[in-house]
Design a protein around this motif. Structure first.
Motif, PDB file in Angstrom:
ATOM      1  N   HIS A 496       0.826  -1.228   0.000  1.00 12.06           N
ATOM      2  CA  HIS A 496       0.000   0.000   0.000  1.00 12.06           C
ATOM      3  C   HIS A 496       0.854   1.270   0.000  1.00 12.06           C
ATOM      4  CE1 HIS A 496       0.475  -0.011   4.418  1.00 12.06           C
ATOM      5  NE2 HIS A 496      -0.114  -1.182   4.473  1.00 12.06           N
ATOM      6  N   GLY A 499      -0.521   4.591   1.686  1.00 13.36           N
ATOM      7  CA  GLY A 499      -1.146   4.501   2.998  1.00 13.36           C
ATOM      8  C   GLY A 499      -2.468   5.237   3.099  1.00 13.36           C
ATOM      9  N   ARG A 500      -3.038   5.602   1.967  1.00  7.69           N
ATOM     10  CA  ARG A 500      -4.302   6.347   2.030  1.00  7.69           C
ATOM     11  C   ARG A 500      -5.446   5.446   2.488  1.00  7.69           C
ATOM     12  NH1 ARG A 500      -7.791   6.678  -3.496  1.00  7.69           N
ATOM     13  NH2 ARG A 500      -7.484   4.544  -4.199  1.00  7.69           N
ATOM     14  N   LEU A 501      -6.496   6.074   3.050  1.00  9.05           N
ATOM     15  CA  LEU A 501      -7.764   5.386   3.263  1.00  9.05           C
ATOM     16  C   LEU A 501      -8.807   6.230   2.537  1.00  9.05           C
ATOM     17  CD1 LEU A 501      -7.630   4.398   7.055  1.00  9.05           C
ATOM     18  CD2 LEU A 501      -7.178   2.955   5.060  1.00  9.05           C
ATOM     19  N   GLY A 507      -3.101  10.165   2.953  1.00 15.44           N
ATOM     20  CA  GLY A 507      -1.882   9.373   2.836  1.00 15.44           C
ATOM     21  C   GLY A 507      -0.748  10.159   2.192  1.00 15.44           C
ATOM     22  N   ASN A 529      -3.308  -2.928  -2.955  1.00 12.44           N
ATOM     23  CA  ASN A 529      -3.924  -3.488  -1.763  1.00 12.44           C
ATOM     24  C   ASN A 529      -5.426  -3.536  -2.021  1.00 12.44           C
ATOM     25  OD1 ASN A 529      -5.156  -3.463   1.004  1.00 12.44           O
ATOM     26  ND2 ASN A 529      -3.003  -3.644   1.568  1.00 12.44           N
ATOM     27  N   ARG A 534      -8.670   0.849   1.042  1.00 12.29           N
ATOM     28  CA  ARG A 534      -7.341   1.286   0.584  1.00 12.29           C
ATOM     29  C   ARG A 534      -7.291   1.453  -0.931  1.00 12.29           C
ATOM     30  NH1 ARG A 534      -3.305   1.223   4.385  1.00 12.29           N
ATOM     31  NH2 ARG A 534      -3.502  -0.120   6.216  1.00 12.29           N
ATOM     32  N   ASP A 536      -4.883   0.767  -2.985  1.00 11.54           N
ATOM     33  CA  ASP A 536      -3.650   1.549  -2.968  1.00 11.54           C
ATOM     34  C   ASP A 536      -2.539   0.606  -3.391  1.00 11.54           C
ATOM     35  OD1 ASP A 536      -1.634   3.316  -2.322  1.00 11.54           O
ATOM     36  OD2 ASP A 536      -1.787   3.036  -0.161  1.00 11.54           O
TER      37      ASP A 536
END
Length: 605
Positions: A496, A499-501, A507, A529, A534, A536
């Motif tokens: 990922h 690391g964004r959500l 992120g 991911n 995610r 991502d």
DNA sequence: GCCGTTTTCGGCCCGACTGTTTTCAGTCG
């Protein structure tokens, strides 16, 4: 926010303000279209802004808009945007967010009554004076009141993984309705976008009234917004289904929306293909198709492809026979095009394809390379994880529990990692049908160092390196961090990467082109991911990576049994990035995959 | 404001539903 989305946002706002000021509608549309093109552009425009030709090469970007992008790159502002903002009260854009209120109505409210925000609108509704305005009857005002309430509680677009189960349930119900031959979900959901605004359902039926009745009275419908012979709209409760997500959600996973808009379209069987194309979109793709039809002396709508006889009345209402329409393949063929998979129908070069591209599919995936057990923050034992992966038909599963810095997730230190190796060796003896690899999801520290020493990384079978902390660092630091990580001689996969959500946390915002180039150089696969929160890498980054020849991994980051089902969302994201199976390491035969991983690791533990 | 296998000027996709209307405007997708 990336540079591209910053520019897209400003252009979108320019478009909205021009519209409120009653500017030339084609100029309004040109800005909106350029904004979409830039938002979806796979390359980083921060660098392209130095090169005017590169900007002009983007469909929808002409000389004027190119200059605005260059101005933004140099000064961080667009003067035209500021000039417009001085003329348009900021609250008006809030009004545009209310469904059912368009630019004409908002302009009328503004000009006639000086209404510039939601509070002002509520006030003239409360004192009844809104009823004196043109086209404002009792019912219209009731609708506006209802829409304001909805807009105030709406949290934005739904996650793909929330919308999909609802759509599948409704499709299954509609298939069982008498008279219904085909039922499918369409729209941005079918294109696999990471979030969707509403859910579009299409059915072909001999009994539209019966289908409409079944749809609007289905369990879960909380209100009926519209109901006609061809189209119905409802709001559908999400609460009932949310239990499942709530139960398995990590903190912050819960979707707060109470309901979603679901649209049903009803067509005849002869129109099924044309309608499915039409309601799948994207809008930009459809516009291109219609333009192409007109050049061939044809006209395309949701009922089919017809000869263009210049009669203004719709051909299907005059008994004109369509030349195509029963299937999507047929319509594309008659237009002289190859059939385009739904996920890439975005007007980003797909209409120039000479053959239907073979994109990665669920059935291609033979390995899960990112999974957690009860040793860190997973809920599955080693044996349960291996059994689940084997039952999915995989030849390989990698155990990659967290490393020591992820203390909140029960990250393993070297001592526990060595103990885990013994457990895995024992499990290997017990399971014959699947290869269990021993790895780690190693934290990438803020400066790009790994959370384990190289000598530890060396004896693992696989290393997934992922950022978990310091996700707010500036783009320059993030770029250096990720490039240093992929340069480590034992890293196989960058997990990922940002690391964004989705809709919750932006992120990292690295210069992705540089990260992709580094990953290619060091033979590191970039992860998609597959968790729907995610996704991502995101689709546009996948496209850039695929074009650069970079390898991709699609992994479910398994923590719980159901997480394997998220694979669909990772696949959809890969397909949106034009990912062919051979470029996705999870599709490789066991020998090829194991050999590729082993090049960065030595055997002993 | 963008764009060109009819065009560098003159176009720019198509239809459904609703509410307020006697024939249509506005919104949406």
């Amino acid at each position: 926010m990336s540079f591209n989305s910053d520019v897209a946002k400003l252009l979108d706002e320019i478009s909205a303000m021009l519209e409120l000021l009653e500017e030339n509608p084609f100029k309004v549309n040109a800005h909106a279209r350029a904004a979409r093109a830039i938002e979806g552009h796979s390359g980083d425009l921060r660098t392209a802004a130095e090169d005017r030709k590169a900007l002009l090469a983007i469909e929808g970007v002409g000389p004027k808009i190119a200059d605005k992008i260059i101005e933004f790159a140099r000064t961080g502002r667009i003067s035209e945007h500021e000039e417009l903002a001085a003329q348009v009260p900021p609250g008006l854009r809030g009004l545009m967010g209310i469904p059912g209120l368009g630019p004409k109505t908002i302009r009328m409210l503004w000009r006639e009554r000086g209404i510039t925000d939601i509070a002002g609108l509520k006030a003239i509704i409360a004192d009844g004076s809104i009823l004196d305005l043109p086209r404002m009857g009792k019912k219209a005002v009731e609708k506006i009141e209802h829409a304001i309430k909805f807009a105030e509680q709406d949290t934005g677009r739904m996650h793909l993984g929330v919308a999909m189960p609802v759509a599948l349930e409704i499709v299954a119900r509609m298939r069982a309705v008498p008279g219904v031959a085909h039922a499918a979900y369409a729209g941005s959901l079918r294109r696999g976008k990471e979030s969707v605004g509403d859910i579009d359902i299409l059915v072909s039926t001999t009994d539209p009234a019966g289908a409409a009745e079944a749809f609007t009275t289905m369990p879960g419908v909380v209100s009926v917004l519209a109901s006609g012979d061809r189209k119905c709209s409802v709001r559908f409760a999400l609460a009932a289904d949310l239990g499942r997500w709530k139960a398995e959600g990590r903190s912050g996973d819960v979707e707060h929306r109470a309901s979603a808009q679901v649209d049903l379209r009803m067509v005849d069987e002869d129109s099924w293909g044309a309608a499915l194309m039409y309601f799948t979109g994207s809008k930009e793709h459809n516009v291109r198709l219609r333009e192409r039809a007109l050049k061939k002396g044809l006209t395309l709508n949701e009922y089919g492809l017809f000869p263009d006889d210049k009669d203004p009345a719709p051909p299907q209402q005059r008994g004109v026979k369509p030349v195509a329409g029963r299937t999507e393949e047929e319509v594309y063929r008659v237009l002289g095009l190859v059939c385009v998979p739904p996920e890439i129908r975005e007007d980003r070069g797909e209409l120039a394809l000479k053959a239907t591209p073979r994109l990665v599919e669920i059935a291609d995936i033979k390995a899960e390379l990112h999974a957690h057990t009860t040793e860190s923050d997973g809920s599955l034992s080693l044996a349960e994880l291996a059994g689940a992966a084997e039952s999915r038909g995989f030849h390989t599963v990698a155990v990659t529990d967290h490393s020591r810095s992820s203390a909140f997730a029960g990250g393993l230190d070297v001592r526990r990692l060595k103990a885990q190796r013994k457990a895995i060796e024992a499990a290997r003896g017990a399971t014959g049908g699947i290869t269990i690899l021993h790895g780690s999801e190693v934290d990438i520290l803020a400066d790009g160092r790994m959370d384990f020493e190289d000598e530890t990384l060396a004896w693992l079978d696989i290393v997934v390196a992922s950022p978990h902390a310091s996700l707010g660092q500036d783009p320059g630091a993030a770029t250096a961090r990720l490039i240093r990580a992929v340069g480590n001689p034992h890293v196989n996969i960058l997990g990922h990467p940002t690391g964004r959500l989705i809709n919750k946390r932006p992120g990292l915002d690295p210069a992705m082109a540089e990260v992709i180039a580094a990953a290619k150089e060091h033979d590191v696969a970039l992860e998609i991911n597959a968790h729907w929160l995610r996704l991502d890498l995101r689709d546009s980054h996948v496209r850039a990576a695929v074009e650069a020849g970079c390898l991709i991994a699609i992994d479910c980051d398994v923590h719980r049994m159901n997480d394997f089902d998220n694979l669909l969302y990772g696949i959809l994201t890969g397909r949106r990035g034009w990912l062919p199976p051979e470029q996705c390491i999870n599709t490789w035969p066991a020998e090829k995959l194991h050999a590729w991983l082993a090049r960065k690791h030595c055997a002993q533990g």
